[in-house]
Enzyme design. Sequence first.
Site, PDB file in Angstrom:
ATOM      1  N   GLU A 250      -0.465   3.414   2.352  1.00 13.27           N
ATOM      2  CA  GLU A 250      -0.396   4.930   3.485  1.00 13.27           C
ATOM      3  C   GLU A 250      -0.937   6.201   3.844  1.00 13.27           C
ATOM      4  O   GLU A 250      -1.399   6.964   1.924  1.00 13.27           O
ATOM      5  CB  GLU A 250       1.216   5.118   2.661  1.00 13.27           C
ATOM      6  CG  GLU A 250       2.161   6.579   3.513  1.00 13.27           C
ATOM      7  CD  GLU A 250       1.716   6.626   4.930  1.00 13.27           C
ATOM      8  OE1 GLU A 250       1.555   7.729   4.730  1.00 13.27           O
ATOM      9  OE2 GLU A 250       1.822   6.229   5.667  1.00 13.27           O
ATOM     10  N   CYS A 284       1.724  14.225   4.735  1.00 14.68           N
ATOM     11  CA  CYS A 284       0.921  13.314   5.090  1.00 14.68           C
ATOM     12  C   CYS A 284       1.663  13.443   6.369  1.00 14.68           C
ATOM     13  O   CYS A 284       0.671  12.965   7.389  1.00 14.68           O
ATOM     14  CB  CYS A 284       0.637  11.996   5.240  1.00 14.68           C
ATOM     15  SG  CYS A 284       2.574  11.527   4.779  1.00 14.68           S
TER      16      CYS A 284
END
Length: 487
Positions: A250, A284
């Site tokens: 990720e 993110c």
Amino acid sequence: MSISRETEEILADFGLRSSGELISFSPIDGSEIGRVSVGDPASACAAAEKAFVQWRVVPAPRRGELVRLLGDELRKAKASLADLVTLEAGKIVQESLGEVQEMIDICDFAVGLSRQLYGLTIASERPNHRMMEQWHPLGPVLVISAFNFPVAVWAWNAALALVCGNPVIWKPSEKTPLCAEAVLALVNRAIERFGDAPEGLVQLVQGERDIGEALVDDPRVALVSATGSTVMGKAVGPKVAARFGRVLLELGGNNAMIVCPSADIELAARAILFSSAGTAGQRCTTLRRLIVHESVAGALVARVRGLFAQVRIGDPRQPDTLIGPLIDEAAFSGMKNVLGDHLERVEAVPGGFYVRPTLVEASAQEGSVLKETFAPILYVLRYADFDEALALNNQVPQGLSSSIFTNDVREAERFMSAAGSDCGIANVNIGPSGAEIGGAFGGEKETGGGRESGSDSWRAYMRRQTNTINYGSDLPLAQGVRFDVAP
């Protein structure tokens, strides 16, 4: 009360005392707030390997009971853990409370999942045969987490890994070690109530990059789930692949929002503020590119500039603060390298690095627009044709999250279609940030391709096995192959 004293009191609530060589600094004022001891990767992997032998044969619903107890402990400690997240990661209180709630939510999800690790029954072409597919525990899981979500991302992985039958080793960010210690204290309380969990089932290994590298290289780790930068992912991925381990990556995002002529401009502006400035632009899924139709660009840009100018920036412990500090001076320098003199530093708490979100009009999608700067910078790109907007959305190396604001169903459906956004997340009339745990979280391209949290993400933590059972007295071969011994 000083921030270090406040931290000390919270740690005491978890039965913890500050000691060790790894120092934690609060981004609120840059002061030292605690210390932890560096862990031993080899010992942790050995203990996890032993724990796996026992935990894998515990029935999944029983494994789910441990996660239920962890969720119970998190509910009791929600406020204290959130306060610690605010002190160590610099998040405003509302965001910290939301992060702990994510942990509780994924525990609830995983408890239900523990009774739903379904396989398949498959029709066989051979008479008196049955085929099936089942899922078995994979092995020790290493979770590498980042500072911006110091507790929730671990929970996304750990709750699923535990119900799937795997021990968990946690290597947290060296910038937020105290949050990890507090979570482990709650895990230990849950394990004590559970009664018969194997030693080494959940472990914490603190340290800097060298500790993480040693854990990544250890062949006893079956799955490495790593959250961080694309640079980190490019280092971790090949190392694990070289030993035929599994990775769940990720990584970075460069997330866009398309705002169409039919969009509700006020709704879009509110979403832009949270998506681009929440967590001081250090998610993110932070909105970094605003792709707006030229017919509404003037009004929307003016509205967003106004919101950026009036938003309250300061001590994240204060209830009216919406934007806290950047994590450290390195993050501030990264933002300054991009903006230069256009960076507006806010004098909030001495010693901390507080900045005002910056809106930058870009004539083309190039240079710094193509890169993820972990700070509240929002680039504005104007478009005339919807195909152009889709192309701009997709023409970056990253592919995590995306969104569109429109009241035109054709535009919305095209955006979500195979020919639309190439991201792992594509939202309509909400921003790209702030995901729920029920859906699989992750992205494509340089974001890494991994999926965490909800949906069927649990399969990453298990190994698939196909079984064929012959309950007849003959031995027919597949595809009609004959392999008879001559009489």
